[in-house]
Design an enzyme around this catalytic site. Structure first.
Site, short mmCIF file in Angstrom:
data_model
loop_
_atom_site.label_atom_id
_atom_site.label_comp_id
_atom_site.label_asym_id
_atom_site.label_seq_id
_atom_site.Cartn_x
_atom_site.Cartn_y
_atom_site.Cartn_z
N GLY A 338 1.22 -1.36 -0.30
CA GLY A 338 0.18 0.08 0.00
C GLY A 338 0.43 1.41 -0.01
N GLU A 361 9.02 8.45 -28.95
CA GLU A 361 10.33 8.90 -29.35
C GLU A 361 9.67 7.63 -29.82
OE1 GLU A 361 13.83 10.55 -28.66
OE2 GLU A 361 13.22 11.88 -27.36
N1 CAA Z 1 19.32 7.51 -39.98
C1 CAA Z 1 19.65 7.85 -41.37
N2 CAA Z 1 18.39 7.34 -41.75
C2 CAA Z 1 17.24 6.85 -42.13
C3 CAA Z 1 17.50 6.21 -40.49
C4 CAA Z 1 18.21 6.66 -39.52
N3 CAA Z 1 18.40 6.22 -38.48
N4 CAA Z 1 15.86 5.37 -40.41
C5 CAA Z 1 16.10 5.67 -41.83
N5 CAA Z 1 16.28 6.52 -42.58
C6 CAA Z 1 16.68 7.06 -44.18
C7 CAA Z 1 16.55 5.60 -45.06
O1 CAA Z 1 17.40 5.34 -45.15
C8 CAA Z 1 15.85 6.37 -46.22
O2 CAA Z 1 16.39 7.11 -46.62
P1 CAA Z 1 16.10 6.86 -48.74
O3 CAA Z 1 15.10 7.93 -48.68
O4 CAA Z 1 17.09 7.78 -48.97
O5 CAA Z 1 16.11 5.54 -49.20
C9 CAA Z 1 14.56 7.34 -45.48
O6 CAA Z 1 14.80 7.53 -44.14
C10 CAA Z 1 13.23 6.65 -45.22
O7 CAA Z 1 12.88 5.63 -44.16
P2 CAA Z 1 12.11 4.18 -43.86
O8 CAA Z 1 11.60 3.52 -45.68
O9 CAA Z 1 12.78 4.02 -43.07
O10 CAA Z 1 10.54 5.16 -43.66
P3 CAA Z 1 9.01 4.16 -43.23
O11 CAA Z 1 8.84 5.69 -43.79
O12 CAA Z 1 9.58 2.90 -43.46
O13 CAA Z 1 9.45 4.90 -41.61
C11 CAA Z 1 9.99 4.40 -39.36
C12 CAA Z 1 10.47 4.26 -40.43
C13 CAA Z 1 11.15 3.97 -38.03
C14 CAA Z 1 8.65 3.38 -39.03
C15 CAA Z 1 9.69 5.50 -39.02
O14 CAA Z 1 8.88 6.51 -39.82
C16 CAA Z 1 10.11 6.15 -37.97
O15 CAA Z 1 10.82 5.72 -37.35
N6 CAA Z 1 8.57 6.22 -37.09
C17 CAA Z 1 8.54 6.65 -35.88
C18 CAA Z 1 8.73 8.82 -35.35
C19 CAA Z 1 8.80 8.89 -34.04
O16 CAA Z 1 9.51 8.15 -33.62
N7 CAA Z 1 8.13 10.13 -33.45
C20 CAA Z 1 8.57 10.17 -32.32
C21 CAA Z 1 8.43 12.08 -32.30
S1 CAA Z 1 9.96 12.56 -31.02
C22 CAA Z 1 9.39 12.79 -29.96
O17 CAA Z 1 8.17 11.33 -29.21
C23 CAA Z 1 8.80 14.59 -29.04
C24 CAA Z 1 8.74 14.71 -27.70
O18 CAA Z 1 8.86 16.14 -27.16
C25 CAA Z 1 9.85 13.09 -26.96
#
Ligand code: CAA
Length: 382
Positions: A338, A361
Site C-alpha cells: 500500500g 520517440e
Molecule cells: N538514420 C538515417 N537515415 C535513416 C534512418 C536513420 N536512423 N532511418 C531511416 N532513414 C532513411 C532511410 O535510409 C531512407 O532513406 P532514402 O530515402 O534515402 O532511401 C529514408 O530515411 C526513409 O526510411 P524508411 O523507409 O525506413 O521510412 P519509413 O517511412 O518506413 O519509416 C519509421 C520508418 C522507422 C517507422 C519511422 O517513420 C519512425 O521512426 N517512426 C516513429 C516516429 C517517432 O519516433 N516519433 C517520435 C517523435 S519525437 C517525440 O516523441 C518528441 C518529444 O517531444 C519527446
C-alpha cells in the site's frame, strides 16, 4: 571490443551527476509532480552543471563528452526525475545533436551556446495531431515566399513547447515527393503566428512541459537541404532514443534502490520482508532487468562512440529499457504494498513516468519493426 570498465573521468562525471541528482533534483520532484510544475530554476541548475548539450563540442559551448558518458549522466538524472531527464534528452539529443550534425556554421554559432548554457530551450516539432508513427506523412507545409520559408501547420505532444526559444520544425515542401520532400527548419518562437497551448491531464511526466504548437505562416530557416528533413529526424531520434533508454535504466535502478531499502526496513510476520523468498524474487527480477537494460544502453553508446552503425542496437536498447522500466516500477510498487501506491515513495511516480517512454520517440511497436526489418530485410511498412 566493448570494455565495461569506466574511465576515471567517466566515474567522476557519474559521481557528480549522482550527487547533483540527490542534492538538487530528488528533494523537489514530488512537489513538482504534484503541482504539475515545470521547474525552470532546476533546468537552469542542470544547465549550469554542463548537462545540457553535454555531447556538443566545446567550441560551441558543450562539454564534448562521449555517448557512454552522456548515458551515465542521463541515467542518474532519470533516476531522480524523468521530467528533468526529458529536458536533457530533448535539448541535447533531439535539438543540439541535430544542429551539430546538420546545421551550418552560422546556425551552430547562433544556437548551440545558448542551448548548452540553458539561456534558450529547444523543442522538436515532428509529431502532428494526425501523424505519429508514420513520421514521413507530415501535413505541416513549408513554402518559399519572396525568398523566405513560411511554415503553416500544427504539432502535437511537443515536450518543452511552451518554454522553448527555438523549435526544430519538420515540414513538407512538396507533398508528391513524400519523405523526400520533407525539410527541417529552425524556427525562433518569438514571432507572430507561433502559438502554443499546454497539454494537461497527463498520466505521468507531470513536471515536464508538453505542448500543442500552432504555426501560421511563421518564418523558418532551413537546416540541411530540402529533402533531408526525414533523415534529420531519424538521426535525431537515434540519439533521442538512446537518451530515453539511458533514463529508463535510471528508473530501473531507482526501483531496485527503493525496494531494497523498503524490504529491509519493513517488518511483517516479525521479520523484514526482504527475508521472504517471494520478495527476493521480485528484487532479483528487477536487478536482472536493470543490468540487461544498462548493458544494452552501454553497447549502443559504445557503437556510437566508435562510429559504427547503431540504429538497430539503439532501438533494441530503447525497447528493452523502456519496457523494463514499466515492469520494474510495477514490481517495485508490489514490494512496497500500500505504501507504494501513494507518493510517500517514488515508485508510483516511476510507474506513471515510465509509461510514456514506450510511446514517445517511437512506440515499442515501431522499435520492433525497425529491429525485425534489420534482420529480415523486409520492410513491414512498405
Ligand atoms: N538514420 C538515417 N537515415 C535513416 C534512418 C536513420 N536512423 N532511418 C531511416 N532513414 C532513411 C532511410 O535510409 C531512407 O532513406 P532514402 O530515402 O534515402 O532511401 C529514408 O530515411 C526513409 O526510411 P524508411 O523507409 O525506413 O521510412 P519509413 O517511412 O518506413 O519509416 C519509421 C520508418 C522507422 C517507422 C519511422 O517513420 C519512425 O521512426 N517512426 C516513429 C516516429 C517517432 O519516433 N516519433 C517520435 C517523435 S519525437 C517525440 O516523441 C518528441 C518529444 O517531444 C519527446
Amino acid at each position: 571490443m566493448i570494455d565495461f570498465e569506466l574511465t576515471d573521468e567517466q566515474r567522476l562525471i557519474r559521481e557528480t551527476a549522482r550527487d547533483f541528482t540527490d542534492r538538487e533534483i530528488v528533494p523537489r520532484v514530488r512537489e513538482n509532480d504534484r503541482n504539475e510544475r515545470f521547474d525552470t530554476e532546476l533546468v537552469r541548475k542542470i544547465a549550469d552543471m554542463g548537462f545540457l548539450g553535454a555531447i556538443v563540442p566545446e567550441e560551441y559551448g558543450g562539454r564534448a563528452v562521449d555517448y557512454r558518458t552522456y548515458g551515465l549522466i542521463v541515467e542518474e538524472i532519470g533516476r531522480g526525475d524523468s521530467a528533468m531527464r526529458t529536458v536533457v534528452s530533448v535539448v541535447t539529443s533531439l535539438v543540439c545533436s541535430s544542429i551539430v550534425r546538420w546545421g551550418s556554421e552560422e546556425q551552430k554559432k547562433e544556437w548551440l551556446p545558448r542551448l548548452c548554457s540553458g539561456e534558450a530551450l529547444g523543442c522538436f516539432g515532428l509529431t502532428e495531431p494526425d501523424t505519429g508513427s508514420d513520421a514521413a506523412n507530415l501535413k505541416t507545409r513549408a513554402e518559399k515566399v519572396n525568398g523566405t520559408w513560411r511554415i503553416t501547420g500544427g504539432k502535437m505532444w511537443i515536450s518543452l513547447g511552451n518554454y522553448s526559444e527555438l523549435a526544430l520544425v519538420f515540414a513538407q515542401t512538396e507533398p508528391d515527393r513524400k519523405h523526400k520532400g520533407l525539410a527541417c527548419f529552425l524556427v525562433p518562437t518569438d514571432q507572430a503566428g507561433f502559438t502554443t497551448q499546454e497539454i494537461h491531464g497527463k498520466l505521468g511526466l507531470r513536471g515536464s512541459d508538453t505542448a500543442e504548437l500552432s504555426l501560421d505562416g511563421v518564418e523558418g530557416e532551413l537546416m540541411g537541404e530540402v529533402g533531408e528533413g526525414f533523415k534529420i529526424a531519424m538521426t535525431a531520434l537515434d540519439s533521442g532514443r538512446y537518451s530515453v533508454a539511458a533514463g529508463c535504466v535510471g528508473i530501473c535502478q531507482g526501483c531496485v534502490d527503493a525496494s531494497v531499502a523498503y524490504a529491509k526496513e519493513r517488518q511483517q510476520f516479525d521479520r523484514p520482508i526482504a527475508s521472504f523468498q517471494l520478495v527476493q524474487e521480485m528484487i532479483a527480477d528487477m536487478v536482472v532487468e536493470t543490468d540487461a537494460a544498462r548493458a544494452l544502453v552501454w553497447r549502443a553508446g559504445w557503437l556510437k562512440d566508435t562510429g559504427r552503425p547503431n540504429t538497430t542496437e539503439t532501438s533494441i536498447a530503447k525497447l528493452y529499457a523502456t519496457e523494463a522500466a514499466v515492469k520494474c516500477a510495477n514490481t517495485a510498487i508490489q514490494v512496497h504494498g500500500g505504501s507504494g501506491y501513494v507518493d510517500d515513495y517514488p515508485v508510483e511516480r516511476y510507474l506513471r513516468d515510465a509509461r510514456v517512454t514506450t510511446l514517445y520517440e517511437g512506440t515499442s511497436q515501431i522499435q520492433k519493426l525497425i529491429i525485425a526489418r534489420a534482420v529480415t530485410g523486409v520492410n513491414a511498412l512498405a
